[in-house]
Design a protein around this motif. Structure first.
Motif: not given
Length: 158
Positions: A71, A96, A120, A142
């Motif tokens: 992430k 994400p 995302r 997400a």
């Protein structure tokens, strides 16, 4: 379960202590992308003050940090540079990307979803004093993931 890595791209002014307390109490590895020694030292002092439980590492390159991460968090006062966005875009496909909403020099919110169309993106606005968070995204999964992190830490999420 394996620890997930969050690459954090932040200028020292963009540090949101409340958000890092939320992340630091989770089971994530926080990988700070820092380009110079002075900024790294400032971040280390700030993070030591917060007494985070999470594993904390540093790396110097945006592209390498985002490649390694599961992430990505972008937390800056000013909008990210075109060069930074280019490096993130190259390795953030379907990842994400959490953005603590930066504004441009005219006070307008920057649309990173448009600049990172294959990521995302979830925009985050934090009301620290009220322990409230607003999330904006078309990405349901997400958005739910970040919602859970804040709710576990006692925040109201809109």
């Amino acid at each position: 379960m394996a620890t997930k890595t969050i690459a954090i791209l932040s200028d020292s002014e963009g540090l949101a202590p409340e958000f890092f307390e939320v992340l630091g109490s989770s089971n994530h590895r926080l990988l700070f992308v820092v380009g110079n020694a002075e900024t790294k030292e400032h971040l280390q002092k700030s993070l030591n003050f917060l007494k985070l439980k999470a594993e904390i590492d540093f790396i110097g390159c945006e592209k390498d940090g985002c490649w390694e991460a599961d992430k990505i968090l972008i937390s800056m006062q000013a909008p990210p540079s075109k060069d930074m966005i280019k490096k993130v875009k190259e390795v953030a496909t379907q990842k994400p990307v959490w953005v603590i909403s930066p504004v441009d020099s005219h006070g307008r919110k920057v649309d990173l979803q448009q600049q990172l169309p294959n990521s995302r993106v979830v925009e985050i606005s934090i009301q620290e004093n009220l322990k409230e968070v607003s999330l904006s995204s078309k990405e349901v999964v997400a958005k739910q993931e970040i919602r859970q992190l804040f709710e576990v830490s006692g925040y109201t999420v809109n």
